[in-house]
Design a protein around this motif. Structure first.
Motif, PDB file in Angstrom:
ATOM      1  N   ALA A  31      99.727 -23.101  89.326  1.00  0.00           N
ATOM      2  CA  ALA A  31      98.384 -23.680  89.278  1.00  0.00           C
ATOM      3  C   ALA A  31      97.360 -22.606  88.950  1.00  0.00           C
ATOM      4  O   ALA A  31      97.325 -21.543  89.580  1.00  0.00           O
ATOM      5  CB  ALA A  31      98.045 -24.341  90.614  1.00  0.00           C
ATOM      6  N   ILE A  32      96.515 -22.862  87.953  1.00  0.00           N
ATOM      7  CA  ILE A  32      95.445 -21.969  87.538  1.00  0.00           C
ATOM      8  C   ILE A  32      94.170 -22.343  88.299  1.00  0.00           C
ATOM      9  O   ILE A  32      93.814 -23.530  88.430  1.00  0.00           O
ATOM     10  CB  ILE A  32      95.202 -22.072  86.029  1.00  0.00           C
ATOM     11  N   ASP A  33      93.485 -21.306  88.809  1.00  0.00           N
ATOM     12  CA  ASP A  33      92.219 -21.537  89.517  1.00  0.00           C
ATOM     13  C   ASP A  33      91.172 -21.982  88.498  1.00  0.00           C
ATOM     14  O   ASP A  33      90.739 -21.202  87.635  1.00  0.00           O
ATOM     15  CB  ASP A  33      91.777 -20.252  90.216  1.00  0.00           C
ATOM     16  N   GLN A  34      90.773 -23.256  88.589  1.00  0.00           N
ATOM     17  CA  GLN A  34      89.865 -23.828  87.613  1.00  0.00           C
ATOM     18  C   GLN A  34      88.436 -23.345  87.780  1.00  0.00           C
ATOM     19  O   GLN A  34      87.581 -23.603  86.934  1.00  0.00           O
ATOM     20  CB  GLN A  34      89.898 -25.363  87.692  1.00  0.00           C
ATOM     21  N   ARG A  35      88.155 -22.605  88.842  1.00  0.00           N
ATOM     22  CA  ARG A  35      86.820 -22.062  89.026  1.00  0.00           C
ATOM     23  C   ARG A  35      86.584 -20.828  88.169  1.00  0.00           C
ATOM     24  O   ARG A  35      85.459 -20.344  88.060  1.00  0.00           O
ATOM     25  CB  ARG A  35      86.611 -21.727  90.510  1.00  0.00           C
ATOM     26  N   LEU A  36      87.653 -20.297  87.598  1.00  0.00           N
ATOM     27  CA  LEU A  36      87.508 -19.120  86.737  1.00  0.00           C
ATOM     28  C   LEU A  36      86.801 -19.498  85.451  1.00  0.00           C
ATOM     29  O   LEU A  36      87.042 -20.579  84.881  1.00  0.00           O
ATOM     30  CB  LEU A  36      88.886 -18.534  86.395  1.00  0.00           C
ATOM     31  N   PRO A  37      85.906 -18.611  84.918  1.00  0.00           N
ATOM     32  CA  PRO A  37      85.217 -18.947  83.657  1.00  0.00           C
ATOM     33  C   PRO A  37      86.154 -19.024  82.448  1.00  0.00           C
ATOM     34  O   PRO A  37      85.835 -19.673  81.465  1.00  0.00           O
ATOM     35  CB  PRO A  37      84.201 -17.808  83.519  1.00  0.00           C
ATOM     36  N   ASN A  38      87.258 -18.341  82.539  1.00  0.00           N
ATOM     37  CA  ASN A  38      88.223 -18.378  81.424  1.00  0.00           C
ATOM     38  C   ASN A  38      89.460 -19.182  81.764  1.00  0.00           C
ATOM     39  O   ASN A  38      90.538 -18.959  81.212  1.00  0.00           O
ATOM     40  CB  ASN A  38      88.615 -16.957  81.013  1.00  0.00           C
ATOM     41  N   ALA A  39      89.355 -20.115  82.717  1.00  0.00           N
ATOM     42  CA  ALA A  39      90.519 -20.886  83.157  1.00  0.00           C
ATOM     43  C   ALA A  39      91.133 -21.681  82.016  1.00  0.00           C
ATOM     44  O   ALA A  39      92.356 -21.889  81.964  1.00  0.00           O
ATOM     45  CB  ALA A  39      90.113 -21.813  84.311  1.00  0.00           C
ATOM     46  N   HIS A  40      90.286 -22.136  81.093  1.00  0.00           N
ATOM     47  CA  HIS A  40      90.810 -22.943  79.977  1.00  0.00           C
ATOM     48  C   HIS A  40      91.665 -22.114  79.017  1.00  0.00           C
ATOM     49  O   HIS A  40      92.346 -22.671  78.170  1.00  0.00           O
ATOM     50  CB  HIS A  40      89.647 -23.576  79.206  1.00  0.00           C
ATOM     51  N   ARG A  41      91.641 -20.773  79.150  1.00  0.00           N
ATOM     52  CA  ARG A  41      92.449 -19.924  78.279  1.00  0.00           C
ATOM     53  C   ARG A  41      93.646 -19.336  78.998  1.00  0.00           C
ATOM     54  O   ARG A  41      94.365 -18.501  78.465  1.00  0.00           O
ATOM     55  CB  ARG A  41      91.579 -18.794  77.712  1.00  0.00           C
ATOM     56  N   LEU A  42      93.889 -19.755  80.232  1.00  0.00           N
ATOM     57  CA  LEU A  42      94.991 -19.226  81.046  1.00  0.00           C
ATOM     58  C   LEU A  42      96.057 -20.292  81.231  1.00  0.00           C
ATOM     59  O   LEU A  42      95.754 -21.482  81.345  1.00  0.00           O
ATOM     60  CB  LEU A  42      94.467 -18.754  82.407  1.00  0.00           C
ATOM     61  N   GLU A  43      97.333 -19.817  81.286  1.00  0.00           N
ATOM     62  CA  GLU A  43      98.454 -20.754  81.458  1.00  0.00           C
ATOM     63  C   GLU A  43      99.673 -19.973  81.950  1.00  0.00           C
ATOM     64  O   GLU A  43      99.915 -18.837  81.520  1.00  0.00           O
ATOM     65  CB  GLU A  43      98.771 -21.442  80.132  1.00  0.00           C
ATOM     66  N   ILE A  44     100.403 -20.575  82.908  1.00  0.00           N
ATOM     67  CA  ILE A  44     101.673 -19.999  83.367  1.00  0.00           C
ATOM     68  C   ILE A  44     102.776 -20.622  82.529  1.00  0.00           C
ATOM     69  O   ILE A  44     102.920 -21.852  82.490  1.00  0.00           O
ATOM     70  CB  ILE A  44     101.908 -20.265  84.869  1.00  0.00           C
ATOM     71  N   ILE A  45     103.563 -19.781  81.885  1.00  0.00           N
ATOM     72  CA  ILE A  45     104.648 -20.267  81.029  1.00  0.00           C
ATOM     73  C   ILE A  45     105.945 -19.614  81.455  1.00  0.00           C
ATOM     74  O   ILE A  45     105.951 -18.617  82.197  1.00  0.00           O
ATOM     75  CB  ILE A  45     104.361 -19.976  79.544  1.00  0.00           C
ATOM     76  N   GLY A  46     107.054 -20.162  81.006  1.00  0.00           N
ATOM     77  CA  GLY A  46     108.364 -19.629  81.328  1.00  0.00           C
ATOM     78  C   GLY A  46     109.156 -20.611  82.152  1.00  0.00           C
ATOM     79  O   GLY A  46     108.657 -21.657  82.594  1.00  0.00           O
ATOM     80  N   ASN A  47     110.389 -20.305  82.406  1.00  0.00           N
ATOM     81  CA  ASN A  47     111.308 -21.143  83.184  1.00  0.00           C
ATOM     82  C   ASN A  47     111.279 -20.668  84.632  1.00  0.00           C
ATOM     83  O   ASN A  47     111.843 -19.615  84.969  1.00  0.00           O
ATOM     84  CB  ASN A  47     112.713 -21.054  82.595  1.00  0.00           C
ATOM     85  N   ILE A  48     110.586 -21.434  85.465  1.00  0.00           N
ATOM     86  CA  ILE A  48     110.426 -21.018  86.861  1.00  0.00           C
ATOM     87  C   ILE A  48     111.761 -20.968  87.572  1.00  0.00           C
ATOM     88  O   ILE A  48     111.992 -20.107  88.433  1.00  0.00           O
ATOM     89  CB  ILE A  48     109.449 -21.979  87.578  1.00  0.00           C
ATOM     90  N   SER A  49     112.665 -21.900  87.214  1.00  0.00           N
ATOM     91  CA  SER A  49     113.981 -21.908  87.883  1.00  0.00           C
ATOM     92  C   SER A  49     114.758 -20.640  87.617  1.00  0.00           C
ATOM     93  O   SER A  49     115.678 -20.300  88.364  1.00  0.00           O
ATOM     94  CB  SER A  49     114.782 -23.130  87.424  1.00  0.00           C
ATOM     95  N   LEU A  50     114.349 -19.924  86.581  1.00  0.00           N
ATOM     96  CA  LEU A  50     114.996 -18.641  86.279  1.00  0.00           C
ATOM     97  C   LEU A  50     114.147 -17.466  86.743  1.00  0.00           C
ATOM     98  O   LEU A  50     114.476 -16.314  86.473  1.00  0.00           O
ATOM     99  CB  LEU A  50     115.258 -18.522  84.769  1.00  0.00           C
ATOM    100  N   GLY A  51     113.005 -17.749  87.382  1.00  0.00           N
ATOM    101  CA  GLY A  51     112.148 -16.689  87.898  1.00  0.00           C
ATOM    102  C   GLY A  51     111.177 -16.154  86.876  1.00  0.00           C
ATOM    103  O   GLY A  51     110.707 -15.019  87.024  1.00  0.00           O
TER     104      GLY A  51
END
Length: 672
Positions: free
Chosen positions: A54-74
């Motif tokens: 989850a990205i903190d939407q209060r950040l001014p650049n939140a719309h440019r942030l994203e967590i990617i990758g396979n979480i099940s693989l760490g």
């Protein structure tokens, strides 16, 4: 925005360009609880960017942030798009498991280097002095990441350094004067490297060179020339002197630092020194002048059983000689071969052991020597020679025609060319089959011919021998053997004599032959025709058959009747049968046929009249007259041979069975 994305793992500093995308990589244990912290507002301490995915939407650049990758693989990778200077700072990936783990990354925007300078000025010239150290200083406003700086001398890499500044020290020589040195700044941010060039202005003392002109060693007695002092210096020299044996030399004219000699002589020999000076220093150059002359060369030789030993004698100044390969030449000085002698001026040549080829060792043997001094013609190589002559059997030279031509009834002049360095004792020609007597040559003339000396085509003075052959018949066109001898032996050659194309055989003989053959053929044909006609008429008379050609078909329109012996035999047999028996039924059938023909003849009267007019116009004096069909009677003993007269038409008015001998025969017409 750039399509390129940067994946960061163990790196501590990450550089980016504005507008591209960056991926900060964080690998943890599968299904771990991971958080990303980033720089706070206005560069404050860390602030949480993500809690797991989850990205903190209060950040001014939140719309440019994203967590990617396979979480099940760490894989908890932070993706930042459209990166700008606001995203610069420290980033931390943390895992709160049994053991706390974190990954720290510093994100920094790239800045290109700028404002390159060399030695703190931009005039493009750097001054120095020969032998004194000179520093080449290249500076630049540093960028991010740091740049590298290199110095080049033309295409030669001198060294590399940086960032910000790089100094390369040299000790210049005179040949560095007016050379160009280049500083180049390289950076990953720069699409084109920065560069700045500078030229050196090096001061140095004079460098002098003394020489003899117009050629380097033009010191030959009796020739003119000059001794020149060539000076290189920066700044230019103030003055130049020439000394001979440590005394100032003032002889002759001086042109552009060249002392002119109108004519060298031996008294001009000595040690000459050129001296030049400027405000940096002075220098001198010396040379020894010696009056020289080219070598005079003579050659001696000794004949041995298997070898020829040559010795070359040279005398000149200087007396150090260079012996070039010996040259074997023909009597007209055509090079035959090159022979390697020794540096002690001798040559050992093996003689040709084949008697018929010993002439190949004849000619001039030339020793070529040089002491570097040209003669009055300007040639530096001097020559001496010895003439050697070896006698051998005559040799048939190149260019002899193995096939020669003659004409019937004429005298064919056959020729051969030979080379013999001994006087000829005999020259003969005879037919190869031995059917004629030996004939001596009729004429000998001297000629320029070509022979082979040691594999080389060489022009020599030879002889042309002419032989006269009287051509009387075909047998004279055959092979002939020419044999030539001198006191050393003999040699022979075989020639072929042919008839000329325009006169392969006398025309009188040809005409006579054709006349004889034509007479024989014509006589035989005439006799054959006469005999066949005679036999036919005789058989026709015996058989009672009378042939009458009607008006419609003149004699020139009768087709070919082949009176062969076979047909005549059949005719004879049928005649005999007709005499023995008369076939009355066949006569009746013939009567019916002729009756029908009579009817058809009346209907064709117009055509008959037309044919009559055509026949009268042929120009004959007495054309044939028409025969009335009603006046024709069939002879009682007449019969038809169908195998002989398939193309005939018989015109009887009717079959008359009267056996009166006064009755007229049938009219038989052969049709084409």
């Amino acid at each position: 925005m750039h399509d390129e994305e940067k994946y960061i793992g163990a790196q501590h500093i990450v550089y980016f360009e504005k507008g591209e995308s960056v991926v900060l990589v964080c690998n943890v244990s599968p299904n771990s609880w991971c958080t990303w912290d980033g720089p706070g507002v206005n560069g404050s301490e860390f602030r949480t960017y993500s809690d797991r995915t989850a990205i903190d939407q209060r950040l001014p650049n939140a719309h440019r942030l994203e967590i990617i990758g396979n979480i099940s693989l760490g894989e908890y990778n932070l993706h930042i798009s459209n990166v700008s200077s606001e995203d610069e700072g420290s980033y931390r990936c943390s895992v709160a498991d049994r053991v706390a783990k974190e990954t720290n990354v510093f994100l920094q925007m790239k800045v290109p280097p700028s404002n390159i300078t060399v030695n703190g000025e931009n005039r493009g010239v750097l001054y120095g002095q020969e032998g004194h150290q000179l520093d080449l200083n290249c500076s630049v406003e540093s960028g991010i990441p740091e740049e590298s700086i290199v110095w080049y001398n033309s295409s030669l890499l001198l060294g590399s350094g940086g960032p910000r500044t790089f100094i390369w020290s040299i000790v210049p020589k005179r040949y560095d004067h007016e050379r160009t040195f280049t500083c180049i700044v390289n950076s990953s941010v720069l699409r084109v490297s920065l560069n700045k060039s500078i030229m050196l202005d090096i001061k140095y003392k004079p460098y002098t060179t003394i020489s003899v002109k117009p050629t380097k060693l033009s010191r030959i007695e009796g020739t003119n020339g000059m001794i020149c002092c060539e000076v290189q210096s920066n700044p230019p020299v103030g003055f130049t002197w020439l000394f001979k044996n440590n005394e100032k030399f003032e002889k002759g004219n001086v042109i552009n630092n060249c002392f002119v000699f109108s004519s060298f002589n031996r008294n001009d020999s000595g040690n000459y020194t050129c001296l030049a000076e400027n405000n940096i220093g002075r220098s001198s150059s010396s040379t020894e002048l010696k009056i020289l002359y080219p070598a005079r060369v003579t050659v001696n030789y000794t004949l041995r059983h298997d070898y020829i030993d040559f010795t070359c004698n040279a005398a000149g100044e200087p007396n150090n000689y260079t012996y070039l390969p010996w040259v074997h030449e023909s009597e007209f000085h055509k090079q035959i071969r090159l022979l390697n002698g020794t540096q002690s001026s001798t040559l050992h040549v093996q003689r040709t052991n084949i008697i018929s080829k010993q002439y190949e060792d004849s000619g001039y043997y030339i020793c070529c020597v040089s002491n570097g001094i040209p003669d009055i013609n300007g040639k530096k190589v001097q020559k001496g020679m010895a003439s050697v002559k070896f006698e051998g059997p005559p040799t048939f030279v190149l260019g002899n025609m193995k096939v020669q031509y003659g004409a019937y009834g004429n005298v064919a002049r056959v020729w051969v060319q030979i080379y013999s360095n001994a006087e000829l004792t005999s020259s003969t020609i005879r037919r190869s089959d031995g059917q004629n007597n030996i004939t001596s040559y009729t004429e000998e003339t001297r000629a320029i011919v070509y022979v082979v000396f040691h594999g080389v085509k060489v022009m020599v003075l030879g002889s042309r021998l002419m032989f006269d052959i009287h051509i009387k018949n075909d047998d004279d066109f055959t092979n002939y053997t020419v044999k030539v001898c001198n006191k050393k032996g003999c040699n022979n050659i075989t020639l072929e004599l042919r008839a000329t194309k325009s006169n392969t055989k006398p025309m009188s003989v040809i005409n006579s032959s054709w006349q004889i053959l034509g007479s024989l053929f014509g006589g035989g044909l005439f006799i054959s025709i006469f005999w066949n006609v005679y036999c036919f008429l005789k058989r026709t008379k015996n058989s009672g058959i009378h042939t009458i050609i009607p008006l419609e078909v003149q004699y020139d329109e009768i087709g070919d009747i082949n009176f062969t012996s076979t047909n005549m035999q059949v005719l004879q047999n049928n005649s005999q049968e007709s005499i023995s028996s008369v076939n009355l039924p066949s006569l009746e059938r013939t009567s019916n046929i002729t009756s029908s023909l009579e009817k058809s003849s009346s209907s064709d009267s117009s055509e008959h009249s037309q044919s009559m007019s055509l026949l009268n116009e042929d120009g004959y004096e007495h054309p044939y007259q028409a025969i009335g069909l009603g006046n024709i009677e069939m002879h009682p003993y007449t019969t038809i041979w169908s195998n002989l007269y398939q193309n005939t038409t018989i015109f009887p008015n009717q079959i008359i069975t009267n056996y009166d001998k006064e009755q007229n025969p049938w009219l038989i017409i052969y049709k084409k």
